[in-house]
Design an enzyme around this catalytic site. Structure first.
Site, mmCIF file in Angstrom:
data_model
loop_
_atom_site.group_PDB
_atom_site.id
_atom_site.type_symbol
_atom_site.label_atom_id
_atom_site.label_comp_id
_atom_site.label_asym_id
_atom_site.label_seq_id
_atom_site.Cartn_x
_atom_site.Cartn_y
_atom_site.Cartn_z
ATOM 1 N N ASN A 200 0.852 -1.189 0.000
ATOM 2 C CA ASN A 200 0.000 0.000 0.000
ATOM 3 C C ASN A 200 0.887 1.239 0.000
ATOM 4 O O ASN A 200 1.733 1.408 0.878
ATOM 5 C CB ASN A 200 -0.903 -0.011 1.239
ATOM 6 C CG ASN A 200 -2.005 1.024 1.161
ATOM 7 O OD1 ASN A 200 -1.847 2.081 0.544
ATOM 8 N ND2 ASN A 200 -3.131 0.730 1.788
ATOM 9 N N CYS A 205 -5.205 0.946 -1.254
ATOM 10 C CA CYS A 205 -5.810 -0.359 -0.961
ATOM 11 C C CYS A 205 -6.964 -0.653 -1.913
ATOM 12 O O CYS A 205 -7.203 -1.810 -2.270
ATOM 13 C CB CYS A 205 -6.278 -0.423 0.488
ATOM 14 S SG CYS A 205 -7.343 0.940 0.994
ATOM 15 N N HIS A 506 -11.167 1.437 4.371
ATOM 16 C CA HIS A 506 -10.190 0.457 3.907
ATOM 17 C C HIS A 506 -10.861 -0.493 2.931
ATOM 18 O O HIS A 506 -12.052 -0.795 3.057
ATOM 19 C CB HIS A 506 -9.625 -0.314 5.101
ATOM 20 C CG HIS A 506 -8.516 -1.244 4.743
ATOM 21 N ND1 HIS A 506 -7.388 -0.833 4.060
ATOM 22 C CD2 HIS A 506 -8.366 -2.585 4.940
ATOM 23 C CE1 HIS A 506 -6.588 -1.868 3.872
ATOM 24 N NE2 HIS A 506 -7.162 -2.941 4.390
ATOM 25 N N ASP A 523 -5.600 -8.583 1.560
ATOM 26 C CA ASP A 523 -5.653 -7.330 2.314
ATOM 27 C C ASP A 523 -4.279 -6.668 2.230
ATOM 28 O O ASP A 523 -3.421 -6.870 3.091
ATOM 29 C CB ASP A 523 -6.041 -7.622 3.763
ATOM 30 C CG ASP A 523 -6.301 -6.356 4.569
ATOM 31 O OD1 ASP A 523 -6.066 -5.257 4.029
ATOM 32 O OD2 ASP A 523 -6.728 -6.462 5.730
#
Length: 663
Positions: A200, A205, A506, A523
């Site tokens: 990131n 993201c 997020h 993630d």
């Protein structure tokens, strides 16, 4: 998740009561059901633990006169557990039920264990009405039990016609899986899942979740690899090469991959990397760029083949024979969430017929104003169906109420000089001047409020199926021109999730790379294995009851709104999945790209090794006779010679001097 309770039973249902002899008089032994685990990647080494089921049969249930009632202990994952119930409720009019660590008082200081579990009261007449709730918890000395204070109403439990209490016998089930607690400092995504994540850059993201989704559509990845690039291209200046490089590293790297070259190829600077952009817009722009670059190559038309569908907009007059149609293409569909309980309801709304009548009549050529029907029907759906869920909307009226109350002072201060000027000119025509002055102020306030419009997040519960049948109800979504021989049955491939509010949050993605039962959560840098419930049900949004702990204290159920929910779904058509989920290997990658990236990887590994071993080496600079002759007397140095112009050696610190002399 709580399953529905049945309606009151009629006489026929009363005759279906299970006889007392069908139940044993002692608690049932634990039944262990091994969950199926399918290895979907070569490097996958960590399997999910087995799910263990404990069945507890309680006779003479209504005669229990204790506030708390514990089951016999049972073992799962090498740990001792038991079920705790409050038969008359834990100070509520509901059955209260918890999972408890049976030997918590005897465990060593600092103990902890993590478990996913479900608790259920079995319906002994109709199993589909069994009440089951599931959750997860990190058990420790302070929270050695966890569960639900308001599990189910006592009125339903004790109603003999409901089927939960038959012959005064209650059956309770607990399914428990003890999971390893991941230490993310030492966690290795490649080792545990076979996949790596994306770094990131600050607020990328949203882009990472989209890129992982596209990468795990192998047909798309293969097409990207086959796009023409040359060894003279620079990744930061070429979107195709930057994407090829990114995909190659995702496929063959052991560590998370940086995206800076790709964002530079977009023309982004550092500021852009710290700003969240719209995922749908990024997806469309990226596909348009790739589509343009693919023209005239062997992969021309790939974007359309994968993602393009068509629908027909129509207006049909009711009283005269006139119909207007227009065919349009789409790469993704925006579906309403508000007012819709699931994807099917959204599609129903999408094709809903609008009546054009009264003041809204349709002007038909040669027929004038006519009552008409207006709507949309689908001509064809693409092999890869991308659904954008409209989780955000503008609410002008609500925003006006909020913003005016907060910003009136700032608005008045902002326009104070203009207002003063207007007020000074009131003298010429007092009545007219005052009216114009008031109108001017109000107009400026309204104008400012409009500029402060804000989006509102829709966190309503919205369900989406694992399999999506768009041929349902005799093809209600299809136009008369649609090819009915194509079976529009889709299976879910990816769930892109947004967690947070409209101004930030997020993003991450749940993906089934090969459409097996195993889901993975991507993630950013971290990739973990997840189950179906986490990927689907927990991303529906809506409200959820917080599980209660400390049975003697926390007695009030608390519901909270989920702020993590799906905002984009990717489905793959069943009839096309073998073509789309294809094999992609090094033969699909251009030779110059393989050579370039392998060289980059070798240089990276070499630098990494040098850095790791730097403390073992030292640099020695040697001024030879010829250096002294060449430099002394020509220039003035702090030392005899310029050390930057003499020969240097990198040698191990442990090397003896006599060994160094012979170099």
């Amino acid at each position: 998740m709580t399953l529905m309770t049945p309606p009151p039973l009629d006489q026929e249902d009363d005759e279906m009561l299970v006889p007392h002899s069908d139940f044993t008089e002692v608690p049932q032994p634990m039944e262990v059901a091994q969950a199926e685990t399918v290895s979907t990647v070569e490097n996958q080494v960590v399997d999910d633990p087995p799910l263990s089921r404990f069945t507890w049969t309680i006779e003479n249930f209504s005669r229990l006169n204790t506030k708390k009632h514990y089951s016999d202990p049972f073992f799962v994952g090498g740990h001792k557990w038991r079920v705790l119930i409050f038969p008359k409720g834990n100070n509520v009019d509901h059955l209260s039920m918890y999972l408890d660590v049976a030997d918590s008082t005897n465990l060593p200081y600092g103990w902890s264990r993590y478990a996913q579990f479900s608790l259920a009261v079995v319906n002994q007449i109709h199993n589909k009405y069994t009440v089951r709730k599931d959750t997860q918890h990190q058990f420790n000395a302070r929270e050695s039990d966890w569960g639900f204070t308001s599990f189910m109403p006592l009125s339903e439990l004790y109603d003999p016609g409901r089927g939960y209490l038959v012959n005064d016998t209650c059956i309770i089930e607990a399914e428990v899986a003890v999971r390893r607690v991941v230490d993310y400092w030492t966690y290795n995504s490649k080792k545990d899942t076979g996949f790596v994540g994306l770094k990131n850059q600050g607020a990328t993201c949203y882009m990472n979740s989209l890129l992982q989704t596209l990468y795990h559509i192998p047909y798309f990845r293969k097409a990207v690899y086959h796009m023409p690039t040359t060894e003279n291209d620079i990744p930061s200046g070429s979107i195709p090469l930057a994407l090829q490089s990114l995909f190659y590293k995702l496929q063959y790297s052991d560590n998370s991959v940086a995206t800076k070259e790709l964002t530079k190829s977009f023309g982004w600077d550092t500021y852009d990397s710290f700003m969240q952009h719209d995922v749908q817009e990024l997806n469309r722009v990226l596909c348009e760029k790739l589509e343009d670059k693919m023209k005239g190559t062997v992969v021309e038309g790939t974007i359309q083949q994968l993602f393009e569908g068509h629908h027909m907009n129509y207006i049909e007059c009711i009283n005269v024979d006139y119909k207007s149609t227009r065919k349009e293409s789409f790469y993704d569909l925006q579906l309403d969430v508000k007012g819709c309980q699931d994807v099917y309801a959204s599609f129903d709304k999408y094709v809903e017929v609008e009546r054009l009548e009264g003041d809204n009549k349709y002007h038909a050529e040669q027929h004038g104003l006519q009552d008409a029907k207006k709507g949309v029907l689908f001509i064809d759906f693409p092999p890869v169906l991308q659904l954008q869920l409209k989780r955000f909307e503008y609410d002008f009226m609500r925003d006006t109420m909020v913003k005016v109350g907060i910003n009136v002072l700032s608005i008045l201060l902002f326009y104070l000089p203009v207002i003063a000027f207007d007020f000074a000119n009131v003298k010429d025509n007092e009545n007219h001047g005052y009216m114009m002055f008031i109108a001017s102020v109000l107009w400026r306030i309204v104008d400012m409020v409009r500029k402060y419009e804000r989006k509102l997040v829709i966190n309503d519960r919205y369900e989406f199926p694992l399999q999506l049948d768009l041929d349902r109800e005799n093809g209600k979504y299809l136009s008369p021109d649609a090819d009915r021989s194509v079976r529009n049955l889709y299976t879910l491939h990816s769930v892109l999730v947004h967690s947070g509010g409209v101004h930030g949050g997020h993003y991450y993605a749940f993906i089934r790379p090969t459409l097996t039962d195993q889901w993975f959560k991507f993630d950013d840098e971290r990739v973990t294995k997840e189950d179906l419930k986490r990927a689907l049900e927990e991303q529906y949004g809506g409200e959820e009851e917080l599980p209660q702990t400390n049975p003697g204290f926390n007695n009030t159920p608390f519901k909270f709104t989920k702020y993590s929910n799906a905002y984009m779904l990717v489905y793959i058509r069943e009839s096309d999945k073998e073509k789309i989920i294809c094999n992609v290997d090094e033969k699909d990658i251009a030779e110059h790209l393989r050579i370039r990236l392998k060289k980059e990887q070798e240089e990276k590994e070499h630098k990494k090794k040098e850095k790791a071993e730097a403390h073992l080496y030292t640099i020695i600079k040697v001024a030879r006779n010829e250096d002294l002759v060449e430099q002394i007397g020509r220039d003035i140095y702090f030392d005899l010679v310029d050390h930057d112009k003499v020969h240097s050696f990198r040698i191990p610190k442990q090397m003896p001097f006599n060994h160094f002399k012979v170099l």
